[in-house]
Write a protein that holds these residues in place. Structure first.
Motif, PDB file in Angstrom:
ATOM      1  N   GLY A   7      10.401   5.831   3.265  1.00 56.50           N
ATOM      2  CA  GLY A   7      10.800   7.319   3.064  1.00 56.50           C
ATOM      3  C   GLY A   7      11.566   7.711   4.106  1.00 56.50           C
ATOM      4  O   GLY A   7      11.613   7.296   5.082  1.00 56.50           O
ATOM      5  N   TRP A   8      12.401   8.907   3.660  1.00 55.77           N
ATOM      6  CA  TRP A   8      13.115   9.659   4.502  1.00 55.77           C
ATOM      7  C   TRP A   8      12.397  10.125   6.072  1.00 55.77           C
ATOM      8  O   TRP A   8      12.971  10.150   6.914  1.00 55.77           O
ATOM      9  N   ASP A   9      11.004  10.293   5.893  1.00 51.52           N
ATOM     10  CA  ASP A   9      10.051  10.935   7.017  1.00 51.52           C
ATOM     11  C   ASP A   9       9.354   9.700   7.493  1.00 51.52           C
ATOM     12  O   ASP A   9       8.472  10.029   8.066  1.00 51.52           O
ATOM     13  N   HIS A  10       9.765   8.524   7.181  1.00 52.76           N
ATOM     14  CA  HIS A  10       8.708   7.151   7.685  1.00 52.76           C
ATOM     15  C   HIS A  10       8.253   7.354   9.172  1.00 52.76           C
ATOM     16  O   HIS A  10       7.082   7.252   9.229  1.00 52.76           O
ATOM     17  N   PHE A  11       9.140   7.531   9.925  1.00 54.60           N
ATOM     18  CA  PHE A  11       8.835   7.521  11.477  1.00 54.60           C
ATOM     19  C   PHE A  11       7.792   8.663  11.556  1.00 54.60           C
ATOM     20  O   PHE A  11       6.821   8.499  12.466  1.00 54.60           O
ATOM     21  N   TRP A  12       8.060   9.793  11.300  1.00 55.78           N
ATOM     22  CA  TRP A  12       7.430  11.177  11.468  1.00 55.78           C
ATOM     23  C   TRP A  12       5.979  10.930  10.938  1.00 55.78           C
ATOM     24  O   TRP A  12       5.235  11.216  11.591  1.00 55.78           O
ATOM     25  N   SER A  13       6.207  10.682   9.709  1.00 49.55           N
ATOM     26  CA  SER A  13       4.769  10.420   8.889  1.00 49.55           C
ATOM     27  C   SER A  13       3.996   9.486   9.838  1.00 49.55           C
ATOM     28  O   SER A  13       2.644   9.411  10.024  1.00 49.55           O
ATOM     29  N   LYS A  14       4.490   8.280  10.138  1.00 44.63           N
ATOM     30  CA  LYS A  14       3.463   7.243  11.063  1.00 44.63           C
ATOM     31  C   LYS A  14       3.089   7.954  12.546  1.00 44.63           C
ATOM     32  O   LYS A  14       2.118   7.598  12.994  1.00 44.63           O
ATOM     33  N   TRP A  15       3.862   8.393  12.975  1.00 49.43           N
ATOM     34  CA  TRP A  15       3.608   9.119  14.196  1.00 49.43           C
ATOM     35  C   TRP A  15       2.338   9.964  13.925  1.00 49.43           C
ATOM     36  O   TRP A  15       1.376  10.199  14.894  1.00 49.43           O
ATOM     37  N   CYS A  16       2.375  10.943  12.794  1.00 48.69           N
ATOM     38  CA  CYS A  16       1.359  11.853  12.726  1.00 48.69           C
ATOM     39  C   CYS A  16       0.007  11.244  12.530  1.00 48.69           C
ATOM     40  O   CYS A  16      -0.897  11.594  12.968  1.00 48.69           O
TER      41      CYS A  16
END
Length: 278
Positions: free
Chosen positions: A100-109
């Motif tokens: 997904g476009w927010d893959h890294f942000w979601s993973k960090w959260c």
């Protein structure tokens, strides 16, 4: 629409619907920019509804909204889109079709324990991810919104989009599902300036029309307010392209990302161990 990246068409002034309802019909500068718009990214058009969405929902082909809203959002993102991202960090913003476009942000959260959201942790997330948000074109005013990011290396501005999860009445909302296109940095700057120039020029003519009585007498309009707003809007390009460019502390960004990636690896390892237990 014009042959440009940022395209718009104002609705004829006599067709612009007033604000305020039947008890107080009125129009202001923002409302008078009512029309439609899209972004031409190579062979793809962003903010263009899919054929299925047009058929099923009856929406127009392009985004039907006040055109200045797109200009405002482009001017907000442009200074950051023109700030080159260090090569080692580009993987965190470059879209990947496998995720997904927010893959890294979601993973960090996901690495953060909700029971321990300290100021230190919030600062860590902000340092790692705020630069990503500043390069995402705002479209939260639309239902559904569209995911468009703009960022640059030292040569080009990259325009990327991922709308695969955006549905309207059960079908894909946008014609451009996933893709990327780039343009030389100087050309992007010229396109932003051209978009601003075309819109404020057309609005100058519109303000003159309204001052000469183009709207019905029942619609309340502050003519002097329109003229003042026109002057402010004409100067808005300076804030985006002429003032000193932002200066992101990339070393702080890199350190925060490294910490969150380490935490994420630890969480994943812990999950694998738990999954192996009988």
């Amino acid at each position: 629409m014009q042959c440009a990246i940022f395209q718009f068409k104002l609705r004829p002034v006599e067709q612009v619907q007033p604000w305020g309802g039947p008890t107080d019909p009125n129009l202001h500068w923002f409302g008078l920019t009512d029309g439609e718009y899209c972004i031409q990214a190579g062979d793809h058009r962003l903010f263009e509804y899919s054929d299925d969405a047009q058929t099923r929902s009856g929406v127009s082909r392009y985004c039907d909204y006040q055109a200045v809203r797109l200009l405002e959002d482009v001017l907000d993102v442009a200074p950051y889109a023109l700030e080159p991202i260090p090569e080692e960090l580009r993987r965190y913003i470059a879209l990947d079709e496998s995720s997904g476009w927010d893959h890294f942000w979601s993973k960090w959260c996901a690495t953060i324990d909700e029971r321990d959201v300290s100021e230190e942790v919030l600062d860590l997330l902000d340092n790692a991810g705020s630069w990503l948000g500043r390069r995402k074109l705002d479209s939260a005013y639309l239902t559904p919104s569209t995911n468009v990011v703009m960022w640059s290396d030292f040569d080009s501005v990259h325009i990327q989009w991922d709308n695969r999860g955006k549905l309207l009445d059960g079908c894909q909302a946008w014609s451009a599902q996933f893709g990327a296109w780039n343009i030389p940095r100087a050309a992007f700057r010229a396109e932003v300036r051209g978009f601003h120039g075309r819109l404020v020029e057309q609005m100058a003519q519109r303000v003159l029309q309204v001052a000469q009585g183009a709207l019905g007498e029942h619609i309340r309009v502050d003519i002097e307010g329109l003229r003042r707003e026109q002057h402010v809007r004409e100067q808005s390009i300076d804030r985006a392209l002429e003032l000193p460019a932002p200066s992101t502390d990339w070393s702080t960004v890199a350190a925060a990302i490294k910490e969150l990636e380490t935490r994420s690896a630890g969480v994943s390892s812990h999950a694998l161990v738990r999954g192996a237990l009988p």
